[in-house]
Design an enzyme around this catalytic site. Structure first.
Site, PDB file in Angstrom:
ATOM      1  N   GLN A   1       0.831  -1.219   0.000  1.00 41.85           N
ATOM      2  CA  GLN A   1       0.000   0.000   0.000  1.00 41.85           C
ATOM      3  C   GLN A   1       0.866   1.271   0.000  1.00 41.85           C
TER       4      GLN A   1
ATOM      5  N   ALA B   1       9.348  -2.482   3.535  1.00 40.78           N
ATOM      6  CA  ALA B   1       9.043  -3.913   3.418  1.00 40.78           C
ATOM      7  C   ALA B   1       8.857  -4.539   4.798  1.00 40.78           C
ATOM      8  N   ALA B   2       7.861  -5.399   4.918  1.00 41.02           N
ATOM      9  CA  ALA B   2       7.626  -6.130   6.174  1.00 41.02           C
ATOM     10  C   ALA B   2       6.497  -7.125   5.992  1.00 41.02           C
ATOM     11  N   GLN B   3       6.514  -8.200   6.777  1.00 39.49           N
ATOM     12  CA  GLN B   3       5.308  -9.001   6.983  1.00 39.49           C
ATOM     13  C   GLN B   3       4.529  -8.146   7.975  1.00 39.49           C
ATOM     14  N   SER B   4       3.544  -7.399   7.483  1.00 45.36           N
ATOM     15  CA  SER B   4       2.980  -6.298   8.274  1.00 45.36           C
ATOM     16  C   SER B   4       1.681  -6.640   9.000  1.00 45.36           C
TER      17      SER B   4
ATOM     18  N   SER C   1       6.085   1.823  13.831  1.00 45.84           N
ATOM     19  CA  SER C   1       4.634   1.617  13.927  1.00 45.84           C
ATOM     20  C   SER C   1       4.082   1.951  15.311  1.00 45.84           C
TER      21      SER C   1
ATOM     22  N   GLU D   1       2.030   0.256  16.706  1.00 42.96           N
ATOM     23  CA  GLU D   1       1.907  -1.019  17.435  1.00 42.96           C
ATOM     24  C   GLU D   1       2.987  -1.142  18.511  1.00 42.96           C
TER      25      GLU D   1
ATOM     26  N   TYR E   1       5.332  -8.987  15.794  1.00 38.04           N
ATOM     27  CA  TYR E   1       5.518  -7.884  14.833  1.00 38.04           C
ATOM     28  C   TYR E   1       5.963  -6.614  15.553  1.00 38.04           C
TER      29      TYR E   1
ATOM     30  N   LYS F   1       9.422  -4.430  15.433  1.00 41.53           N
ATOM     31  CA  LYS F   1       9.426  -3.022  15.017  1.00 41.53           C
ATOM     32  C   LYS F   1      10.122  -2.158  16.073  1.00 41.53           C
TER      33      LYS F   1
ATOM     34  N   ARG G   1      -5.449  -0.662   0.580  1.00 41.77           N
ATOM     35  CA  ARG G   1      -5.109  -1.394   1.796  1.00 41.77           C
ATOM     36  C   ARG G   1      -5.278  -2.891   1.557  1.00 41.77           C
TER      37      ARG G   1
HETATM   38  P1  NAP Z   1       1.864  -3.874   3.090  1.00 39.24           P
HETATM   39  O1  NAP Z   1       0.807  -3.361   2.183  1.00 39.24           O
HETATM   40  O2  NAP Z   1       1.666  -5.145   3.828  1.00 39.24           O
HETATM   41  O3  NAP Z   1       3.214  -3.993   2.205  1.00 39.24           O
HETATM   42  C1  NAP Z   1       4.354  -4.639   2.689  1.00 39.24           C
HETATM   43  C2  NAP Z   1       5.378  -4.739   1.572  1.00 39.24           C
HETATM   44  O4  NAP Z   1       6.507  -5.489   2.065  1.00 39.24           O
HETATM   45  C3  NAP Z   1       4.878  -5.484   0.323  1.00 39.24           C
HETATM   46  O5  NAP Z   1       5.451  -4.879  -0.820  1.00 39.24           O
HETATM   47  C4  NAP Z   1       5.464  -6.864   0.514  1.00 39.24           C
HETATM   48  O6  NAP Z   1       5.639  -7.577  -0.683  1.00 39.24           O
HETATM   49  C5  NAP Z   1       6.820  -6.514   1.114  1.00 39.24           C
HETATM   50  N1  NAP Z   1       7.457  -7.634   1.786  1.00 39.24           N
HETATM   51  C6  NAP Z   1       6.963  -8.438   2.770  1.00 39.24           C
HETATM   52  N2  NAP Z   1       7.860  -9.360   3.122  1.00 39.24           N
HETATM   53  C7  NAP Z   1       8.948  -9.151   2.344  1.00 39.24           C
HETATM   54  C8  NAP Z   1      10.219  -9.790   2.228  1.00 39.24           C
HETATM   55  N3  NAP Z   1      10.558 -10.842   2.985  1.00 39.24           N
HETATM   56  N4  NAP Z   1      11.113  -9.306   1.336  1.00 39.24           N
HETATM   57  C9  NAP Z   1      10.796  -8.257   0.550  1.00 39.24           C
HETATM   58  N5  NAP Z   1       9.612  -7.606   0.599  1.00 39.24           N
HETATM   59  C10 NAP Z   1       8.707  -8.060   1.492  1.00 39.24           C
HETATM   60  O7  NAP Z   1       2.256  -2.777   4.187  1.00 39.24           O
HETATM   61  P2  NAP Z   1       1.956  -1.190   4.198  1.00 39.24           P
HETATM   62  O8  NAP Z   1       0.639  -0.977   4.840  1.00 39.24           O
HETATM   63  O9  NAP Z   1       2.262  -0.628   2.878  1.00 39.24           O
HETATM   64  O10 NAP Z   1       3.037  -0.713   5.266  1.00 39.24           O
HETATM   65  C11 NAP Z   1       4.348  -0.330   4.860  1.00 39.24           C
HETATM   66  C12 NAP Z   1       5.285  -0.427   6.056  1.00 39.24           C
HETATM   67  O11 NAP Z   1       4.805   0.409   7.100  1.00 39.24           O
HETATM   68  C13 NAP Z   1       5.409  -1.823   6.673  1.00 39.24           C
HETATM   69  O12 NAP Z   1       6.728  -1.953   7.144  1.00 39.24           O
HETATM   70  C14 NAP Z   1       4.442  -1.796   7.842  1.00 39.24           C
HETATM   71  O13 NAP Z   1       4.853  -2.714   8.825  1.00 39.24           O
HETATM   72  C15 NAP Z   1       4.589  -0.352   8.287  1.00 39.24           C
HETATM   73  N6  NAP Z   1       3.428   0.259   8.930  1.00 39.24           N
HETATM   74  C16 NAP Z   1       2.210   0.216   8.341  1.00 39.24           C
HETATM   75  C17 NAP Z   1       1.144   0.874   8.930  1.00 39.24           C
HETATM   76  C18 NAP Z   1      -0.224   0.893   8.296  1.00 39.24           C
HETATM   77  O14 NAP Z   1      -1.195   1.218   8.991  1.00 39.24           O
HETATM   78  N7  NAP Z   1      -0.346   0.615   7.016  1.00 39.24           N
HETATM   79  C19 NAP Z   1       1.332   1.576  10.133  1.00 39.24           C
HETATM   80  C20 NAP Z   1       2.601   1.604  10.694  1.00 39.24           C
HETATM   81  C21 NAP Z   1       3.653   0.965  10.072  1.00 39.24           C
HETATM   82  P3  NAP Z   1       4.415  -8.431  -1.351  1.00 39.24           P
HETATM   83  O15 NAP Z   1       3.599  -7.421  -2.115  1.00 39.24           O
HETATM   84  O16 NAP Z   1       5.147  -9.394  -2.194  1.00 39.24           O
HETATM   85  O17 NAP Z   1       3.651  -9.061  -0.224  1.00 39.24           O
HETATM   86  O1  F7E Z   2      -6.593  -4.590  13.039  1.00 44.55           O
HETATM   87  C1  F7E Z   2      -9.449  -5.684  15.066  1.00 44.55           C
HETATM   88  C2  F7E Z   2      -8.088  -6.190  15.460  1.00 44.55           C
HETATM   89  O2  F7E Z   2      -5.382  -5.888  11.308  1.00 44.55           O
HETATM   90  C3  F7E Z   2      -7.142  -3.448  13.649  1.00 44.55           C
HETATM   91  C4  F7E Z   2      -0.969  -2.883  10.393  1.00 44.55           C
HETATM   92  O3  F7E Z   2      -0.863  -2.043   9.266  1.00 44.55           O
HETATM   93  O4  F7E Z   2      -1.672  -1.071  11.792  1.00 44.55           O
HETATM   94  C5  F7E Z   2      -2.041  -2.355  11.324  1.00 44.55           C
HETATM   95  O5  F7E Z   2      -2.177  -3.253  12.406  1.00 44.55           O
HETATM   96  C6  F7E Z   2      -8.023  -3.864  14.815  1.00 44.55           C
HETATM   97  C7  F7E Z   2      -7.357  -4.877  15.757  1.00 44.55           C
HETATM   98  O6  F7E Z   2      -4.592  -3.546  11.950  1.00 44.55           O
HETATM   99  C8  F7E Z   2     -10.878  -8.039  12.724  1.00 44.55           C
HETATM  100  O7  F7E Z   2      -8.176  -7.077  16.573  1.00 44.55           O
HETATM  101  C9  F7E Z   2     -11.512  -7.009  14.514  1.00 44.55           C
HETATM  102  O8  F7E Z   2      -7.609  -4.480  17.077  1.00 44.55           O
HETATM  103  O9  F7E Z   2      -6.625  -3.781  10.623  1.00 44.55           O
HETATM  104  P1  F7E Z   2      -5.828  -4.504  11.629  1.00 44.55           P
HETATM  105  P2  F7E Z   2      -3.562  -3.518  13.168  1.00 44.55           P
HETATM  106  O10 F7E Z   2      -3.436  -4.815  13.844  1.00 44.55           O
HETATM  107  O11 F7E Z   2      -3.911  -2.317  14.003  1.00 44.55           O
HETATM  108  C10 F7E Z   2      -0.444  -1.016  12.523  1.00 44.55           C
HETATM  109  C11 F7E Z   2      -0.187   0.410  12.938  1.00 44.55           C
HETATM  110  C12 F7E Z   2       0.686  -1.662  11.807  1.00 44.55           C
HETATM  111  O12 F7E Z   2       1.840  -1.291  11.981  1.00 44.55           O
HETATM  112  C13 F7E Z   2       0.392  -2.936  11.100  1.00 44.55           C
HETATM  113  O13 F7E Z   2       1.398  -3.205  10.120  1.00 44.55           O
HETATM  114  O14 F7E Z   2      -9.172  -4.535  14.296  1.00 44.55           O
HETATM  115  N1  F7E Z   2     -10.238  -6.619  14.261  1.00 44.55           N
HETATM  116  N2  F7E Z   2     -11.921  -7.893  13.597  1.00 44.55           N
HETATM  117  C14 F7E Z   2      -9.821  -7.233  13.148  1.00 44.55           C
HETATM  118  N3  F7E Z   2      -8.653  -7.161  12.478  1.00 44.55           N
HETATM  119  C15 F7E Z   2      -8.532  -7.904  11.342  1.00 44.55           C
HETATM  120  N4  F7E Z   2      -7.384  -7.823  10.627  1.00 44.55           N
HETATM  121  N5  F7E Z   2      -9.541  -8.722  10.901  1.00 44.55           N
HETATM  122  C16 F7E Z   2     -10.732  -8.839  11.563  1.00 44.55           C
HETATM  123  O15 F7E Z   2     -11.631  -9.571  11.155  1.00 44.55           O
END
Ligand code: NAP
Ligand code: F7E
Length: 323
Positions: free
Chosen positions: A12, A81-84, A125, A127, A151, A155, A186
């Site tokens: 994303q 990049a991350a298993q996010s 993050s 988190e 995770y 981080k 997303r």
């Molecule tokens: P995302 O959509 O899950 O994208 C993660 C990216 O990392 C994808 O391009 C994925 O590739 C790649 N990736 C995963 N494992 C990898 C590996 N082993 N080697 C190389 N690439 C790998 O995450 P995002 O929402 O864009 O978030 C971007 C970053 O911000 C992440 O580090 C996440 O943890 C952090 N973050 C996100 C949020 C949020 O709310 N979105 C908030 C705080 C921090 P594939 O496409 O092949 O899966």
């Molecule tokens: O969960 C609750 C769940 O998986 C949000 C990542 O981008 O933001 C993200 O992490 C909330 C949690 O995001 C479902 O228990 C209820 O309390 O959308 P989420 P996350 O865990 O907050 C942070 C900042 C990152 O860094 C991460 O990479 O929603 N919830 N029901 C659910 N969550 C999911 N996934 N699925 C449900 O069915």
């Protein structure tokens, strides 16, 4: 022309950041891992841009990292990049932690060994705060952090390592402590997109039920397009630092669900079921961020907040699924 390397370009944030940097005249080198199915959907709209280049790499691939740094000599490096997925990190903790923590260590080592190290951005993050007590106005850069998942622990390790490398080797390395940010791009298993996509599918008669976990969890949800600008701003600042990026509003998952279902004129009672399998071994109950520092020092402010975000995500899912 400046060159930026982005890891996680197919995700994303990687796609929004690429678009933003291309619009500013950058050459963007996106690093992607090899997958058995094509996973470039999010970058397809600018795939043919001559200033956009895709290269293979993986978080555990040190040799390629040195080769790519030598080949492109970037001025900026964004590590996204991350298993996010937090829930999934309980299922595959070793893979998650290796990529998030050691992957970042590998990158920092490669960067500090360059003759002219690029400015570096780390995707930290919210988190990382886990279940630490939340101040009434939200967590700041100095708030206590007690991460509550593999995770988040990884981080926090990375967050500390970036500060350590910045202080030890005088590199321009910053971390953005980003609170949840969402968009029509997303991932489909995060709760916001799961809700907007299911609502659109139910409305179009393609699905009848939506199964969710804990509806009481509270999150500070912003828009990904706004948040990638903050990443860039951090690397333009004269000194590197850590910044909270958030909207300053928090809402329950239930409120997000109600907002979307009301907008779509759908009944929650009729279509939504609670399923234990979506609960986590350790929940983060409340996230609220205070981004005063980013506002004062970078001039950053979110443009899109909760209500507009829910509507824009639902509307785009509805249009895309209909066509
Ligand atoms: P995302 O959509 O899950 O994208 C993660 C990216 O990392 C994808 O391009 C994925 O590739 C790649 N990736 C995963 N494992 C990898 C590996 N082993 N080697 C190389 N690439 C790998 O995450 P995002 O929402 O864009 O978030 C971007 C970053 O911000 C992440 O580090 C996440 O943890 C952090 N973050 C996100 C949020 C949020 O709310 N979105 C908030 C705080 C921090 P594939 O496409 O092949 O899966
Ligand atoms: O969960 C609750 C769940 O998986 C949000 C990542 O981008 O933001 C993200 O992490 C909330 C949690 O995001 C479902 O228990 C209820 O309390 O959308 P989420 P996350 O865990 O907050 C942070 C900042 C990152 O860094 C991460 O990479 O929603 N919830 N029901 C659910 N969550 C999911 N996934 N699925 C449900 O069915």
């Amino acid at each position: 022309m400046k060159t930026a390397i982005i890891t996680g370009v197919t995700g994303q944030d990687g796609s929004y950041l690429s678009e933003f940097l291309l619009s500013k005249g950058y050459r963007v080198v996106g690093l992607k891992r090899r997958t058995s199915l094509i996973n470039t959907d999010r970058v397809d709209s600018f795939y043919d841009d001559p200033n956009f280049i895709l290269e293979y790499w993986d978080l555990n691939d040190v040799g390629s990292l040195y080769r790519l740094l030598k080949k492109y000599n970037p001025q900026e490096f964004y590590n996204l990049a991350a298993q996010s997925h937090v829930r999934v990190s309980f299922d595959i903790p070793e893979h998650t932690v290796d990529g998030v923590a050691l992957g970042l260590l590998r990158i920092l080592e490669a960067i500090r060994n360059q003759d002219d190290p690029p400015r570096f951005y780390q995707a930290s993050s919210s988190e990382m705060y886990g279940d630490a007590p939340c101040p009434p106005t939200g967590y700041t850069e100095d708030s206590k952090m007690t991460p509550a998942s593999p995770y988040a622990c990884a981080k926090l390790f990375s967050h500390n390592l970036v500060r350590n490398y910045r202080e030890s080797y005088d590199i321009h390395a910053s971390s953005g402590i980003l609170f949840n940010h969402e968009s029509p791009r997303r991932g489909e298993t995060f709760v916001t997109r799961k809700i907007t996509r299911a609502a659109a599918r139910i409305k179009l008669g393609l699905q009848t039920e939506l199964h969710l976990g804990n509806l009481d969890a509270m999150r500070d949800w912003g828009y990904a397009g706004d948040y990638v600008e903050a990443m860039w701003m951090m690397l333009q600042a004269s000194t590197p630092d850590d910044y909270v990026i958030s909207t300053g509003e928090t809402h329950t998952v239930r409120e997000f669900l109600e907002e979307v279902f009301n907008h779509a004129e759908l009944s929650i009672e009729k279509h939504v079921r609670i399923d234990k399998k979506y609960f986590r071994p350790h929940e983060v109950p409340l996230l609220l961020g205070d981004s005063t520092k980013a506002h004062q020092q970078l001039g950053w402010k979110p443009q899109i907040k909760f209500k507009n975000l829910t509507a824009l995500m639902y509307e785009e899912d509805f249009i895309n699924i209909k066509h």
